[in-house]
Enzyme design. Structure first.
Site, PDB file in Angstrom:
ATOM      1  N   GLN A 199       0.821  -1.213   0.000  1.00 48.92           N
ATOM      2  CA  GLN A 199       0.000   0.000   0.000  1.00 48.92           C
ATOM      3  C   GLN A 199       0.854   1.263   0.000  1.00 48.92           C
ATOM      4  O   GLN A 199       0.498   2.271  -0.626  1.00 48.92           O
ATOM      5  CB  GLN A 199      -0.966   0.013   1.191  1.00 48.92           C
ATOM      6  CG  GLN A 199      -0.330   0.062   2.566  1.00 48.92           C
ATOM      7  CD  GLN A 199      -0.055  -1.311   3.133  1.00 48.92           C
ATOM      8  OE1 GLN A 199       0.106  -2.272   2.390  1.00 48.92           O
ATOM      9  NE2 GLN A 199      -0.022  -1.409   4.453  1.00 48.92           N
ATOM     10  N   ASN A 222      10.004  -6.280   2.114  1.00 49.16           N
ATOM     11  CA  ASN A 222       9.718  -7.716   2.100  1.00 49.16           C
ATOM     12  C   ASN A 222       9.210  -8.154   0.727  1.00 49.16           C
ATOM     13  O   ASN A 222       9.240  -7.399  -0.242  1.00 49.16           O
ATOM     14  CB  ASN A 222       8.725  -8.073   3.210  1.00 49.16           C
ATOM     15  CG  ASN A 222       7.382  -7.380   3.033  1.00 49.16           C
ATOM     16  OD1 ASN A 222       7.033  -6.920   1.946  1.00 49.16           O
ATOM     17  ND2 ASN A 222       6.614  -7.303   4.107  1.00 49.16           N
ATOM     18  N   GLN A 267      27.417 -11.270   7.063  1.00 49.67           N
ATOM     19  CA  GLN A 267      26.327 -11.358   6.098  1.00 49.67           C
ATOM     20  C   GLN A 267      25.392 -12.509   6.413  1.00 49.67           C
ATOM     21  O   GLN A 267      24.182 -12.412   6.214  1.00 49.67           O
ATOM     22  CB  GLN A 267      26.883 -11.503   4.683  1.00 49.67           C
ATOM     23  CG  GLN A 267      27.658 -10.292   4.207  1.00 49.67           C
ATOM     24  CD  GLN A 267      26.890  -8.999   4.393  1.00 49.67           C
ATOM     25  OE1 GLN A 267      25.839  -8.794   3.806  1.00 49.67           O
ATOM     26  NE2 GLN A 267      27.405  -8.116   5.243  1.00 49.67           N
ATOM     27  N   HIS A 270      22.191 -11.861   8.443  1.00 49.77           N
ATOM     28  CA  HIS A 270      21.048 -11.127   7.893  1.00 49.77           C
ATOM     29  C   HIS A 270      19.816 -12.017   7.799  1.00 49.77           C
ATOM     30  O   HIS A 270      18.740 -11.661   8.274  1.00 49.77           O
ATOM     31  CB  HIS A 270      21.384 -10.559   6.512  1.00 49.77           C
ATOM     32  CG  HIS A 270      22.059  -9.232   6.563  1.00 49.77           C
ATOM     33  ND1 HIS A 270      21.454  -8.106   7.075  1.00 49.77           N
ATOM     34  CD2 HIS A 270      23.296  -8.842   6.161  1.00 49.77           C
ATOM     35  CE1 HIS A 270      22.286  -7.081   6.989  1.00 49.77           C
ATOM     36  NE2 HIS A 270      23.403  -7.501   6.443  1.00 49.77           N
ATOM     37  N   GLU A 335      27.926  -9.227  -4.258  1.00 52.14           N
ATOM     38  CA  GLU A 335      27.511  -7.928  -3.723  1.00 52.14           C
ATOM     39  C   GLU A 335      28.686  -7.272  -2.985  1.00 52.14           C
ATOM     40  O   GLU A 335      29.051  -6.133  -3.260  1.00 52.14           O
ATOM     41  CB  GLU A 335      26.333  -8.128  -2.772  1.00 52.14           C
ATOM     42  CG  GLU A 335      25.851  -6.843  -2.114  1.00 52.14           C
ATOM     43  CD  GLU A 335      24.798  -7.102  -1.050  1.00 52.14           C
ATOM     44  OE1 GLU A 335      24.110  -6.139  -0.663  1.00 52.14           O
ATOM     45  OE2 GLU A 335      24.667  -8.259  -0.584  1.00 52.14           O
ATOM     46  N   HIS A 336      29.261  -7.982  -2.031  1.00 51.06           N
ATOM     47  CA  HIS A 336      30.423  -7.508  -1.277  1.00 51.06           C
ATOM     48  C   HIS A 336      31.609  -8.429  -1.564  1.00 51.06           C
ATOM     49  O   HIS A 336      31.489  -9.644  -1.416  1.00 51.06           O
ATOM     50  CB  HIS A 336      30.161  -7.533   0.233  1.00 51.06           C
ATOM     51  CG  HIS A 336      28.922  -6.810   0.664  1.00 51.06           C
ATOM     52  ND1 HIS A 336      27.728  -7.463   0.923  1.00 51.06           N
ATOM     53  CD2 HIS A 336      28.695  -5.494   0.894  1.00 51.06           C
ATOM     54  CE1 HIS A 336      26.820  -6.574   1.293  1.00 51.06           C
ATOM     55  NE2 HIS A 336      27.378  -5.377   1.282  1.00 51.06           N
ATOM     56  N   ASP A 369      29.067  -1.021   5.408  1.00 52.22           N
ATOM     57  CA  ASP A 369      27.632  -1.020   5.693  1.00 52.22           C
ATOM     58  C   ASP A 369      27.201   0.246   6.412  1.00 52.22           C
ATOM     59  O   ASP A 369      26.096   0.739   6.199  1.00 52.22           O
ATOM     60  CB  ASP A 369      27.266  -2.228   6.556  1.00 52.22           C
ATOM     61  CG  ASP A 369      26.885  -3.439   5.729  1.00 52.22           C
ATOM     62  OD1 ASP A 369      26.736  -3.293   4.503  1.00 52.22           O
ATOM     63  OD2 ASP A 369      26.731  -4.525   6.311  1.00 52.22           O
ATOM     64  N   GLU A 423      13.591   4.952 -44.900  1.00 45.28           N
ATOM     65  CA  GLU A 423      12.738   4.280 -43.917  1.00 45.28           C
ATOM     66  C   GLU A 423      11.255   4.426 -44.252  1.00 45.28           C
ATOM     67  O   GLU A 423      10.405   3.918 -43.522  1.00 45.28           O
ATOM     68  CB  GLU A 423      13.011   4.835 -42.520  1.00 45.28           C
ATOM     69  CG  GLU A 423      14.406   4.491 -41.996  1.00 45.28           C
ATOM     70  CD  GLU A 423      14.616   4.933 -40.555  1.00 45.28           C
ATOM     71  OE1 GLU A 423      13.748   5.663 -40.025  1.00 45.28           O
ATOM     72  OE2 GLU A 423      15.641   4.541 -39.958  1.00 45.28           O
ATOM     73  N   HIS A 428       9.020  12.915 -41.932  1.00 44.68           N
ATOM     74  CA  HIS A 428      10.342  13.178 -41.364  1.00 44.68           C
ATOM     75  C   HIS A 428      11.230  13.856 -42.410  1.00 44.68           C
ATOM     76  O   HIS A 428      11.911  14.851 -42.124  1.00 44.68           O
ATOM     77  CB  HIS A 428      11.013  11.864 -40.923  1.00 44.68           C
ATOM     78  CG  HIS A 428      10.579  11.353 -39.592  1.00 44.68           C
ATOM     79  ND1 HIS A 428       9.310  10.878 -39.346  1.00 44.68           N
ATOM     80  CD2 HIS A 428      11.259  11.242 -38.417  1.00 44.68           C
ATOM     81  CE1 HIS A 428       9.227  10.484 -38.085  1.00 44.68           C
ATOM     82  NE2 HIS A 428      10.399  10.696 -37.491  1.00 44.68           N
TER      83      HIS A 428
END
Length: 442
Positions: A199, A222, A267, A270, A335-336, A369, A423, A428
């Protein structure tokens, strides 16, 4: 506690297939989640504030008479900052200052300014760079509240010159995270609404009677938030759909194994799907890291999550040498990426694909981080092959500038009309030829 550490050897015949199995991850595309997000978005698009209020009551158990009542005033944000324990406030302000300084430097160096040049016939060509008008920042609430993410998302937008920054953050059960609100105050967020989920994404994308529509939505969330961001892309811009966090450590065996083990933990803690991998040519050192992992695990408050992550998606990999480690790292595109070695820059030159590169044994990923300065919003799931960290450049857009002189119209008109006829686009061609006619007759 059950902990199964996967140990691989790049010299084994089946290594490539084993590595692919370790890396295999398909983002959850639960049809039920996608349908639910789509329904919420459609409802918000049609009913605006009323839909936001109903879903906020349903999912966050927060009842309000109006969406305006869910907006936090600058006074509330300042009070959150003023209420912090002094050392916590100092740390937050120091981190913000470093993030701001880095992105101000990035603005100078990364092509975020307008430019133009003139050709010999007087035609002027260039590019106009303009900040986005309004950006929405989604910040997770509840247990997954990360004030550092507020800094990393809001400060680059502010440095880029975005006129208005709108933040949404859910407050399940009406419980606010004061550190998140304090971070919003420091980062210069303009408005904060205590709404979340699909929402909130819908409100930012479409606008409601109270929440203004934005041009781009950034920030993690999420599965429902991710599904909603996918669906509103095109109506608004988005930063990325991030997967689980990842760390890859390349080590030559000269770093304290306890340090390496804790970096892998950083990591893994997490969530269960996070990925932590070690590449090292020294079998003895790998054994020391494994022993350290097992010894230190029981002292970690999130040991269950760490164990599940390491068992499910972690790996300790022996490689032939550091050259091969770099080749494998480029294939993984993490990523890292930590290069924990005596001469890290030597190996960094060989790295092509990584979200962020941490050089040397003193450069723990956790410093990046929170407070080193570069952005911690990074590409995951091998998207570092073609994507970049969030930055000032994500909050600007570029417009081409073309100012054709009378002489330039003569030369360009002939080229354009010839190509347009080829074309089959007569209008044009005629549009270009009109300038030719005017130039020759005047």
């Amino acid at each position: 506690m059950s902990l199964t550490l996967r140990k691989l050897d790049s010299a084994d015949a089946g290594f490539a297939a084993q590595l692919r199995q370790v890396l295999a991850f398909e983002a959850s595309e639960d049809e039920a989640i996608d349908r639910a997000a789509a329904q919420i978005l459609a409802d918000v698009k049609v009913r605006g504030d009323a839909a936001v209020l109903e879903t906020t009551l349903r999912f966050d158990r927060v009842e309000a008479d109006s969406v305006a009542a869910l907006e936090l005033s600058p006074v509330v944000l300042q009070a959150a900052l003023d209420g912090l324990e002094p050392t916590r406030r100092a740390a937050l302000e120091a981190a913000a200052a470093r993030v701001r300084a880095y992105h101000e430097k990035q603005k100078i160096e990364c092509g975020t300014h307008s430019w133009e040049y003139a050709e010999a016939d007087g035609t002027v060509l260039g590019q106009k760079v303009t900040p986005l008008d309004r950006v929405g920042i989604y910040v997770p609430g509840g247990k997954a509240a990360y004030p550092s993410s507020v800094l990393m998302n809001a400060i680059p937008a502010r440095v880029a010159g975005v006129k208005e920054i709108i933040m949404v953050v859910p407050t399940p059960g009406g419980v606010r995270n004061e550190l998140v609100l304090a971070a919003a105050c420091i980062a210069g967020v303009d408005r904060v609404f205590t709404i979340g989920g699909a929402q909130a994404v819908g409100a930012l994308a479409y606008g409601t009677e109270t929440v203004p529509a934005v041009d781009k939505i950034v920030g993690p969330g999420n599965a429902y938030v991710a599904a909603a961001k996918r669906r509103v892309f095109g109506t608004v811009g988005i930063d990325m759909i991030a997967g689980p966090s990842e760390i890859l450590v390349i080590c030559d065996g000269t770093t304290d194994p306890d340090w390496v083990a804790m970096d892998l933990f950083s990591q893994a803690e997490h969530d269960e799907l996070a990925q932590s991998i070690l590449l090292c040519p020294d079998a003895g050192f790998i054994a020391q890291v494994e022993a350290s992992i097992r010894r230190q695990l029981d002292d970690m408050p999130r040991k269950e999550v760490i164990a599940a992550s390491l068992s499910g998606r972690g790996a300790l990999i022996q490689v032939r040498d550091m050259d091969e480690a770099c080749e494998i790292a480029n294939d993984i595109a993490p990523e890292h990426l930590e290069i924990s070695a005596e001469n890290p820059r030597q190996w960094a030159e060989r790295i092509r694909h990584a979200g962020a590169i941490f050089l040397g044994k003193y450069t723990s990923e956790s410093l990046g981080d929170y407070c080193a300065g570069p952005n911690h919003v990074l590409p995951t799931s091998r998207t570092a092959r073609f994507s970049s960290p969030l930055g000032v450049y994500d909050f600007i857009k570029r417009s081409s500038l073309i100012e054709v002189s009378e002489a330039g119209a003569q030369m360009l008109g002939e080229i354009a009309s010839e190509l347009a006829y080829g074309e089959g686009l007569q209008a044009h061609a005629r549009s270009a030829e009109y300038r030719l006619q005017r130039t020759t007759t005047e």
